[in-house]
Design a protein around this motif. Structure first.
Motif, mmCIF file in Angstrom:
data_model
loop_
_atom_site.group_PDB
_atom_site.id
_atom_site.type_symbol
_atom_site.label_atom_id
_atom_site.label_comp_id
_atom_site.label_asym_id
_atom_site.label_seq_id
_atom_site.Cartn_x
_atom_site.Cartn_y
_atom_site.Cartn_z
ATOM 1 N N ALA A 51 5.303 -26.778 -11.583
ATOM 2 C CA ALA A 51 3.056 -25.796 -11.414
ATOM 3 C C ALA A 51 3.623 -24.650 -11.346
ATOM 4 O O ALA A 51 3.083 -23.700 -11.414
ATOM 5 N N LEU A 52 4.637 -24.710 -9.473
ATOM 6 C CA LEU A 52 4.819 -23.089 -9.187
ATOM 7 C C LEU A 52 5.401 -22.188 -10.087
ATOM 8 O O LEU A 52 5.093 -21.144 -9.778
ATOM 9 N N GLY A 87 -1.322 -10.502 -6.450
ATOM 10 C CA GLY A 87 -0.622 -10.275 -4.174
ATOM 11 C C GLY A 87 -1.392 -11.854 -4.317
ATOM 12 O O GLY A 87 -0.267 -12.238 -3.142
ATOM 13 N N ILE A 88 -2.756 -11.412 -4.106
ATOM 14 C CA ILE A 88 -3.368 -12.521 -2.917
ATOM 15 C C ILE A 88 -2.988 -13.366 -3.228
ATOM 16 O O ILE A 88 -2.659 -14.932 -2.315
ATOM 17 N N TRP A 89 -3.365 -14.159 -4.672
ATOM 18 C CA TRP A 89 -2.880 -15.097 -5.243
ATOM 19 C C TRP A 89 -1.475 -15.789 -4.980
ATOM 20 O O TRP A 89 -1.331 -16.845 -4.693
ATOM 21 N N LEU A 90 -0.224 -14.797 -5.139
ATOM 22 C CA LEU A 90 1.253 -15.296 -4.902
ATOM 23 C C LEU A 90 1.056 -15.995 -2.728
ATOM 24 O O LEU A 90 1.924 -16.920 -2.985
ATOM 25 N N LEU A 91 -0.047 -15.334 -2.001
ATOM 26 C CA LEU A 91 0.373 -15.288 -0.933
ATOM 27 C C LEU A 91 0.080 -17.081 -1.186
ATOM 28 O O LEU A 91 0.018 -17.549 0.081
ATOM 29 N N PHE A 92 -1.242 -17.619 -1.592
ATOM 30 C CA PHE A 92 -1.908 -18.458 -1.719
ATOM 31 C C PHE A 92 -0.956 -19.912 -2.569
ATOM 32 O O PHE A 92 -0.937 -21.334 -1.953
ATOM 33 N N ALA A 93 -0.227 -19.211 -3.755
ATOM 34 C CA ALA A 93 0.400 -20.481 -5.029
ATOM 35 C C ALA A 93 1.065 -21.185 -3.620
ATOM 36 O O ALA A 93 0.535 -22.841 -4.249
ATOM 37 N N PRO A 94 1.551 -21.236 -2.919
ATOM 38 C CA PRO A 94 2.544 -22.263 -2.656
ATOM 39 C C PRO A 94 1.780 -23.090 -1.849
ATOM 40 O O PRO A 94 1.846 -24.817 -1.315
#
Length: 208
Positions: A51-52, A87-94
């Motif tokens: 998923a990631l 960019g904010i989503w990428l910080l929270f996705a993991p």
């Protein structure tokens, strides 16, 4: 304008990243990652890793599109802010997917941070003037000095970087990527080897 080309490059790197590192499975994951999965009742390691990886590919493609849009004056405002939100989503996705892979976590952290920096920090937010922000003679009403000088910004930037590194270490421990969370003040004991930090971030309150 070089920042927007950098964003396009970051998007290409991110979209290709799932093909660079091995997607973690239950057989190849660290024992601590398996333990966290069972303890928290999380979806399977393979599902979260895939998923990631899908999120990374889609986010990379979108970054390239928004980076290209930022090159045009007509769509720069939307492109820059949209890049920042990706960019904010990428910080929270993991964290959202409880990334079982340290490589995926690190890739998202670096690309997300640089995407935000290259979209609205280095080239300035849309509508703001670099000359006006950096003019040391611009003193706001009620101030005796300019709060925008390098000397005023550096301590805040340094504290922010230190905070980011500490939070990254704590998160890596909670995700199972590392076995020990560094703790300089409250060490563990023979009866309970967990140090003070590890006790707190694995407590029932933390899990709740």
């Amino acid at each position: 304008r070089w920042t927007q080309f950098a964003v396009i490059g970051l998007g290409l790197w991110l979209a290709a990243s799932p093909g660079v590192y091995d997607v973690v499975s239950a057989d190849t994951a660290r024992a601590s990652v398996v333990a966290v999965t069972l303890e928290r009742g999380l979806p399977s390691i393979e599902w979260r890793a895939n998923a990631l990886a899908l999120s990374d590919m889609l986010s990379g493609i979108v970054l390239m599109i928004f980076g290209a849009m930022s090159l045009s004056k007509r769509t720069a405002w939307f492109g820059q802010w949209a890049t920042a939100f990706i960019g904010i989503w990428l910080l929270f996705a993991p964290l959202f997917f409880w990334s079982p892979s340290a490589a995926q976590y690190l890739t998202n952290l670096l690309v997300g941070t640089l995407a935000i920096a290259f979209s609205v920090l280095v080239p300035m937010m849309p509508g703001m003037s670099m000359e006006g922000m950096m003019d040391k003679k611009s003193i706001p009403p009620g101030w005796t000095y300019s709060p925008s000088t390098d000397a005023q910004r550096f301590p805040i930037v340094a504290m922010g970087i230190i905070g980011l590194l500490i939070s990254r270490m704590l998160t890596s421990y909670q995700l199972g990527h590392i076995d020990v969370a560094w703790e300089p003040f409250f060490s563990g004991s023979l009866a309970d080897p967990k140090n003070g930090t590890e006790e707190i971030i694995t407590s029932d309150v933390s899990k709740a």
